[in-house]
Motif scaffolding. Structure first.
Motif, PDB file in Angstrom:
ATOM      1  N   VAL A 395       0.893  -1.299   0.048  1.00 54.52           N
ATOM      2  CA  VAL A 395       0.022   0.046  -0.029  1.00 54.52           C
ATOM      3  C   VAL A 395       0.729   1.215   0.229  1.00 54.52           C
ATOM      4  N   GLY A 396       2.012   1.015   0.820  1.00 52.97           N
ATOM      5  CA  GLY A 396       2.650   2.341   0.942  1.00 52.97           C
ATOM      6  C   GLY A 396       3.408   2.896  -0.581  1.00 52.97           C
ATOM      7  N   TYR A 397       4.130   1.518  -1.143  1.00 54.41           N
ATOM      8  CA  TYR A 397       4.472   1.690  -2.391  1.00 54.41           C
ATOM      9  C   TYR A 397       3.537   2.320  -3.677  1.00 54.41           C
ATOM     10  N   GLN A 398       2.062   1.696  -3.540  1.00 51.21           N
ATOM     11  CA  GLN A 398       1.184   2.063  -4.390  1.00 51.21           C
ATOM     12  C   GLN A 398       0.900   3.441  -4.042  1.00 51.21           C
ATOM     13  N   LYS A 402       1.047   6.773  -7.282  1.00 53.42           N
ATOM     14  CA  LYS A 402       0.020   7.634  -7.292  1.00 53.42           C
ATOM     15  C   LYS A 402       0.587   8.984  -7.232  1.00 53.42           C
ATOM     16  N   MET A 403       1.546   9.282  -5.978  1.00 53.72           N
ATOM     17  CA  MET A 403       2.006  10.545  -5.900  1.00 53.72           C
ATOM     18  C   MET A 403       2.507  10.903  -7.151  1.00 53.72           C
ATOM     19  N   ARG A 404       3.542  10.148  -7.549  1.00 59.35           N
ATOM     20  CA  ARG A 404       4.197  10.208  -8.835  1.00 59.35           C
ATOM     21  C   ARG A 404       3.540  10.936 -10.134  1.00 59.35           C
ATOM     22  N   GLU A 405       2.369  10.098 -10.366  1.00 63.00           N
ATOM     23  CA  GLU A 405       1.499  10.580 -11.228  1.00 63.00           C
ATOM     24  C   GLU A 405       0.726  11.954 -10.944  1.00 63.00           C
ATOM     25  N   ARG A 411       9.872   7.889  -1.973  1.00 60.98           N
ATOM     26  CA  ARG A 411      10.031   6.346  -1.752  1.00 60.98           C
ATOM     27  C   ARG A 411       9.604   5.820  -0.270  1.00 60.98           C
ATOM     28  N   PRO A 412       8.771   4.839   0.052  1.00 61.54           N
ATOM     29  CA  PRO A 412       8.334   4.540   0.950  1.00 61.54           C
ATOM     30  C   PRO A 412       9.177   3.588   1.889  1.00 61.54           C
ATOM     31  N   LEU A 413       8.816   3.236   2.945  1.00 64.37           N
ATOM     32  CA  LEU A 413       9.607   2.232   3.899  1.00 64.37           C
ATOM     33  C   LEU A 413       8.662   1.413   4.212  1.00 64.37           C
ATOM     34  N   GLY A 414       8.125   0.069   3.519  1.00 63.20           N
ATOM     35  CA  GLY A 414       7.133  -0.639   3.640  1.00 63.20           C
ATOM     36  C   GLY A 414       5.890   0.162   3.565  1.00 63.20           C
ATOM     37  N   LYS A 438      -1.316  13.445   0.631  1.00 69.21           N
ATOM     38  CA  LYS A 438      -2.622  13.292   0.901  1.00 69.21           C
ATOM     39  C   LYS A 438      -3.455  12.425   0.022  1.00 69.21           C
ATOM     40  N   GLN A 439      -3.292  13.019  -1.521  1.00 73.81           N
ATOM     41  CA  GLN A 439      -4.108  12.333  -2.392  1.00 73.81           C
ATOM     42  C   GLN A 439      -3.479  10.858  -2.680  1.00 73.81           C
ATOM     43  N   GLY A 440      -2.457  11.004  -2.743  1.00 71.57           N
ATOM     44  CA  GLY A 440      -1.743   9.481  -2.888  1.00 71.57           C
ATOM     45  C   GLY A 440      -2.198   8.472  -1.711  1.00 71.57           C
ATOM     46  N   ILE A 441      -2.246   9.059  -0.661  1.00 67.36           N
ATOM     47  CA  ILE A 441      -2.424   7.843   0.547  1.00 67.36           C
ATOM     48  C   ILE A 441      -3.931   7.699   0.343  1.00 67.36           C
ATOM     49  N   ILE A 442      -4.835   8.727   0.261  1.00 68.48           N
ATOM     50  CA  ILE A 442      -6.213   8.341   0.107  1.00 68.48           C
ATOM     51  C   ILE A 442      -6.577   7.326  -0.941  1.00 68.48           C
ATOM     52  N   TRP A 443      -5.965   7.765  -2.173  1.00 71.13           N
ATOM     53  CA  TRP A 443      -6.308   6.669  -3.320  1.00 71.13           C
ATOM     54  C   TRP A 443      -5.722   5.119  -2.737  1.00 71.13           C
ATOM     55  N   ALA A 444      -4.542   5.169  -2.211  1.00 60.02           N
ATOM     56  CA  ALA A 444      -4.015   3.734  -2.031  1.00 60.02           C
ATOM     57  C   ALA A 444      -4.676   3.179  -0.789  1.00 60.02           C
ATOM     58  N   THR A 445      -5.429   3.760  -0.005  1.00 58.95           N
ATOM     59  CA  THR A 445      -5.871   3.315   1.009  1.00 58.95           C
ATOM     60  C   THR A 445      -7.267   3.020   0.784  1.00 58.95           C
TER      61      THR A 445
END
Ligand SMILES: *Cc1c(COP(=O)(O)O)cnc(C)c1O
Length: 453
Positions: A395-398, A402-405, A411-414, A438-445
């Motif tokens: 989920v962190g990586y995902q 998304k943030m890159r997009e 880069r996440p750590l796990g 925030k947007q990246g986290i919302i999307w992935a979670t």
């Protein structure tokens, strides 16, 4: 060369560090240029540099003063060896580093990477006791989840299962004590966690101090182990125990040094005075590979004498003390002074803290750990029970893809998302970065995990 050809060549010829190449092939990124806190890829896409190009960059990319300093040095000399000879910028830089480092650090030993600076610290601490004729002090103590680099020596005093487990039989044994992580402890009382942690260390020292050469710790905050902050008083307590039991205190400031935590060095948060201190990442503003291991006259003198006494420290690499790197580092420190960067960083950290409040309230954000402009955001499946997401979901990586997009790189750590912007990022840039975070986290979670959990 067109972008597609470059990508094909990268797939054909390269093997990237800390990277599963199938990930790279699926979501390739090839950077072409940088300007300020922005990076541009070969397709012309722009990204905010949300992790300072892996925790290095301080003033943004292509900072004029550093560029100029390197060019000027290039017209004088690019490199000559430090083995048996000094060079001009390395001398001037050594003086400046001692000026800003905590007392009683008084000697600079150069190297090329953070891992090597810690490798040197280990060899130095080990040989210190040998040179003094105290032959039994040969072991090292470290904290769980510690990261000091990826060489065999530094992995031995590191303790991150995912990186180190496969090499277990290759590494020397270190004594590992649990890192006092408040979030992961059943008590949420910082002082309880701190006292328990120090008691465990005292128990270990009481039993083993005659065999222990040194203890290594990341300063105030663990990086690669998941952005874990020490409870107040812990590092000071470690220092006191090291003194009481005559154990050298090795503090790793590779990630935390040069303003990253809102102080020039993170030890200043607790007025800690290491016997050996390592630095790298921010030392050249993120430009060139220079690292340094600083120590005290006490340690230095144990190596000082006639060659025949066999006390020499046999360490040093081809590019140690590189003039271009030292010139960049000198320019870097000059900018720190002129722009009052440490003060600025600590004000920006306050602003980031406010911005992160909104992230903290998200359903799957378990914990936010921040010291200065060093932040980790831990994503969990269930905030109440702290149950993690299944690790295979990444989920962190995902979230970072998304943030890159959306226009930011990190880069996440796990499942801990890292946010470490360059200290020079403006308030506006910080705001944009946290919005993407925030947007990246919302999307992935939510969206990403919906069909998968
Ligand atoms: C990054 C890091 C290192 C290793 O530094 P390199 O330059 O990558 O070898 C060592 N210690 C800490 C705390 C780090 O964050």
């Amino acid at each position: 060369m067109n972008p597609q050809q470059l990508f094909e060549k990268s797939k054909k010829y390269m093997w990237l560090p800390f990277t599963q190449m199938t990930d790279y092939e699926r979501d390739p990124l090839i950077i072409e240029s940088g300007d300020g806190v922005r990076l541009k890829d070969i397709y012309g896409n722009e990204y905010l540099d949300g992790n300072s190009s892996l925790w290095l960059n301080v003033h943004g990319h292509r900072k004029k003063e550093i560029n100029d300093a390197i060019i000027k040095q290039l017209d004088t000399i690019a490199h000559s060896t430090l083995l048996g000879a000094a060079n001009v910028p390395s001398i001037l830089l050594a003086e400046k580093l001692i000026e800003i480092a905590p007392e009683p650090l008084s000697r600079v030993f150069y190297s090329d990477s953070g891992a090597e600076s810690v490798e040197i610290a280990v060899k130095m601490a080990y040989q210190y006791w040998q040179n003094k004729g105290i032959k039994g002090k040969t072991k090292f103590v470290t904290l769980s989840n510690g990261y000091h680099g990826d060489t065999v020596g530094t992995m031995s005093i590191g303790s991150i299962e995912i990186y180190h487990k496969v090499y277990t039989s290759l590494l020397f044994d270190a004594l590992v004590v649990p890192f006092p992580s408040v979030y992961h402890h059943e008590s949420s009382d910082e002082q309880v966690v701190c006292q328990e942690g120090l008691q465990l260390l005292r128990d270990l020292f009481e039993e083993h101090h005659e065999e222990i050469a040194g203890m290594s710790v990341e300063s105030m905050m663990q990086g690669a182990g998941g952005m874990n902050i020490m409870p107040k008083g812990y590092l000071k307590g470690v220092e006191a125990l090291c003194r009481e039991f005559d154990i050298l205190l090795i503090v790793d400031e590779v990630a935390t040094g040069f303003g990253r935590t809102g102080k020039m060095f993170a030890v200043e948060h607790e007025d800690v005075h290491p016997d050996i201190m390592t630095m790298a990442k921010g030392i050249t503003g993120g430009y060139l590979p220079v690292a340094a291991t600083l120590t005290t006259e006490k340690v230095y003198e144990a190596f000082y004498g006639e060659y025949e006494e066999m006390k020499t420290f046999f360490h040093g690499h081809s590019y140690t003390g590189n003039q271009l790197g030292c010139a960049a580092a000198l320019a870097n420190l000059e900018i720190f002074k002129n722009e009052k960067l440490v003060e600025q960083a600590s004000q920006k950290a306050e602003y980031v803290k406010e911005l992160l409040q909104e992230v903290k309230d998200l359903e799957h954000v378990g914990d936010i750990r921040q010291l200065g402009l060093m932040c980790g955001i831990e994503l969990v499946k269930d905030c109440q029970t702290k149950e993690p997401f299944p690790w295979e979901l990444r989920v962190g990586y995902q979230s970072t893809l998304k943030m890159r997009e959306l226009g930011m790189i990190t880069r996440p750590l796990g499942d801990v998302v890292v946010f470490m912007p360059p200290l020079a990022a403006t308030f506006e840039e910080l705001k944009d970065m946290v919005e993407i975070l925030k947007q990246g986290i919302i999307w992935a979670t939510t969206e990403y995990t919906k069909e998968r959990v």
